[in-house]
Design a protein around this motif. Structure first.
Motif, mmCIF file in Angstrom:
data_model
loop_
_atom_site.group_PDB
_atom_site.id
_atom_site.type_symbol
_atom_site.label_atom_id
_atom_site.label_comp_id
_atom_site.label_asym_id
_atom_site.label_seq_id
_atom_site.Cartn_x
_atom_site.Cartn_y
_atom_site.Cartn_z
ATOM 1 N N LYS A 8 -14.377 0.225 -7.323
ATOM 2 C CA LYS A 8 -13.436 -0.782 -6.844
ATOM 3 C C LYS A 8 -12.366 -0.932 -7.921
ATOM 4 N N VAL A 9 -11.120 -1.000 -7.484
ATOM 5 C CA VAL A 9 -9.995 -1.047 -8.417
ATOM 6 C C VAL A 9 -9.128 -2.266 -8.129
ATOM 7 N N ARG A 10 -8.691 -2.912 -9.175
ATOM 8 C CA ARG A 10 -7.763 -4.034 -9.039
ATOM 9 C C ARG A 10 -6.722 -3.908 -10.149
ATOM 10 N N PHE A 11 -5.453 -4.027 -9.785
ATOM 11 C CA PHE A 11 -4.357 -4.004 -10.742
ATOM 12 C C PHE A 11 -3.910 -5.440 -10.971
ATOM 13 N N CYS A 12 -3.942 -5.889 -12.206
ATOM 14 C CA CYS A 12 -3.560 -7.258 -12.547
ATOM 15 C C CYS A 12 -2.185 -7.261 -13.202
ATOM 16 N N THR A 13 -1.343 -8.159 -12.743
ATOM 17 C CA THR A 13 -0.006 -8.286 -13.308
ATOM 18 C C THR A 13 0.328 -9.751 -13.497
ATOM 19 N N ASN A 14 1.145 -10.031 -14.493
ATOM 20 C CA ASN A 14 1.611 -11.401 -14.679
ATOM 21 C C ASN A 14 3.001 -11.596 -14.061
ATOM 22 N N GLU A 15 3.419 -10.680 -13.230
ATOM 23 C CA GLU A 15 4.741 -10.737 -12.594
ATOM 24 C C GLU A 15 4.849 -11.972 -11.711
ATOM 25 N N SER A 16 5.838 -12.829 -12.002
ATOM 26 C CA SER A 16 6.023 -14.018 -11.169
ATOM 27 C C SER A 16 7.475 -14.163 -10.706
ATOM 28 N N GLN A 17 8.252 -13.073 -10.796
ATOM 29 C CA GLN A 17 9.600 -13.085 -10.247
ATOM 30 C C GLN A 17 9.727 -12.164 -9.037
ATOM 31 N N LYS A 18 8.683 -11.393 -8.759
ATOM 32 C CA LYS A 18 8.708 -10.465 -7.624
ATOM 33 C C LYS A 18 7.479 -10.695 -6.755
ATOM 34 N N SER A 19 7.665 -10.561 -5.454
ATOM 35 C CA SER A 19 6.520 -10.633 -4.551
ATOM 36 C C SER A 19 5.658 -9.395 -4.759
ATOM 37 N N ARG A 20 4.410 -9.491 -4.357
ATOM 38 C CA ARG A 20 3.543 -8.308 -4.460
ATOM 39 C C ARG A 20 4.101 -7.162 -3.641
ATOM 40 N N GLY A 21 4.667 -7.451 -2.480
ATOM 41 C CA GLY A 21 5.242 -6.403 -1.643
ATOM 42 C C GLY A 21 6.341 -5.631 -2.355
ATOM 43 N N ARG A 22 7.226 -6.358 -2.998
ATOM 44 C CA ARG A 22 8.311 -5.691 -3.727
ATOM 45 C C ARG A 22 7.764 -4.906 -4.917
ATOM 46 N N LEU A 23 6.836 -5.499 -5.644
ATOM 47 C CA LEU A 23 6.247 -4.823 -6.801
ATOM 48 C C LEU A 23 5.540 -3.537 -6.374
ATOM 49 N N VAL A 24 4.754 -3.608 -5.306
ATOM 50 C CA VAL A 24 4.050 -2.428 -4.801
ATOM 51 C C VAL A 24 5.057 -1.372 -4.348
ATOM 52 N N GLY A 25 6.134 -1.788 -3.701
ATOM 53 C CA GLY A 25 7.171 -0.845 -3.295
ATOM 54 C C GLY A 25 7.760 -0.103 -4.489
ATOM 55 N N GLU A 26 8.013 -0.824 -5.568
ATOM 56 C CA GLU A 26 8.556 -0.192 -6.775
ATOM 57 C C GLU A 26 7.542 0.780 -7.387
ATOM 58 N N LEU A 27 6.273 0.372 -7.407
ATOM 59 C CA LEU A 27 5.242 1.256 -7.961
ATOM 60 C C LEU A 27 5.082 2.520 -7.123
ATOM 61 N N ARG A 28 5.160 2.384 -5.812
ATOM 62 C CA ARG A 28 5.055 3.557 -4.928
ATOM 63 C C ARG A 28 6.220 4.522 -5.157
ATOM 64 N N ARG A 29 7.420 3.966 -5.345
ATOM 65 C CA ARG A 29 8.580 4.829 -5.612
ATOM 66 C C ARG A 29 8.416 5.584 -6.933
ATOM 67 N N LEU A 30 7.616 5.031 -7.843
ATOM 68 C CA LEU A 30 7.347 5.704 -9.121
ATOM 69 C C LEU A 30 6.171 6.671 -9.021
ATOM 70 N N GLY A 31 5.571 6.754 -7.824
ATOM 71 C CA GLY A 31 4.503 7.723 -7.607
ATOM 72 C C GLY A 31 3.097 7.175 -7.673
ATOM 73 N N PHE A 32 2.939 5.855 -7.775
ATOM 74 C CA PHE A 32 1.599 5.269 -7.816
ATOM 75 C C PHE A 32 1.082 5.023 -6.408
ATOM 76 N N ASP A 33 -0.184 5.331 -6.196
ATOM 77 C CA ASP A 33 -0.842 5.097 -4.916
ATOM 78 C C ASP A 33 -1.528 3.735 -5.000
ATOM 79 N N VAL A 34 -0.831 2.687 -4.588
ATOM 80 C CA VAL A 34 -1.355 1.326 -4.712
ATOM 81 C C VAL A 34 -0.947 0.529 -3.472
ATOM 82 N N SER A 35 -1.831 -0.387 -3.068
ATOM 83 C CA SER A 35 -1.539 -1.254 -1.928
ATOM 84 C C SER A 35 -1.474 -2.703 -2.403
#
Length: 173
Positions: A8-35
């Protein structure tokens, strides 16, 4: 590699200026497979606390993360939630948060982090912790920190995974 391991995998971030949707979108564009479901961030952790305790927040947050609070009742606030609100940290908005807290018999201040500052290309920027401390001082309250480095933040990630702390490990090469 982590996903292929079956763990089981969980990615923890302290990001509080971006929604999770936007953050995940940016990570996917960088090649990360994350939901979105694999990301633990302060806004959803705060929402769980608000729901569990029946709290209705006055939100002093960045516009980008307001959508994370869509399912939360914000009428007649009985607490304040503060995050890295960027340009929304105006005197007027800080004073409104102060007034809400001072109007409560038992004021509750929830902060989505406690960083002092961070670096942008334009230079150093005040972070949420500086504003949190101002409200703590002015209102005589101690904020509940939901983001990193709060132990409760990491416990919320464990709850999402359905595991206990003693069951957590890491992969080494």
């Amino acid at each position: 590699r982590l996903k292929r391991s079956g763990l089981k995998v969980r990615f923890c971030t302290n990001e509080s200026q971006k929604s999770r949707g936007r953050l995940v979108g940016e990570l996917r564009r960088l090649g990360f497979d994350v939901s979105e479901a694999e990301v633990t961030s302060p806004p959803p952790a705060a929402c769980r606390i608000l729901q569990e305790r029946g709290l209705r927040p006055h939100l002093l947050v960045h516009d980008e993360v307001r959508s994370e609070f869509d399912q939360i009742d914000t009428s007649n606030p009985n607490c304040v939630v503060i995050a890295d609100a960027g340009e929304h940290f105006s005197y007027r908005n800080m004073n409104r948060a102060f007034q809400v807290l001072m109007g409560l018999a038992d004021p509750v201040l929830i902060s989505l982090g406690k960083g002092r500052y961070y670096k942008e290309t334009s230079g150093l920027m005040l972070d949420v912790g500086s504003y949190m401390k101002a409200l703590e001082y002015a209102c005589g309250v101690e904020a509940e920190v939901v983001g990193k480095p709060s132990p409760e933040f990491f416990r919320s990630a464990l709850r999402e995974l359905g595991v206990e702390a003693h069951q957590v490990g890491c992969l080494a090469d």
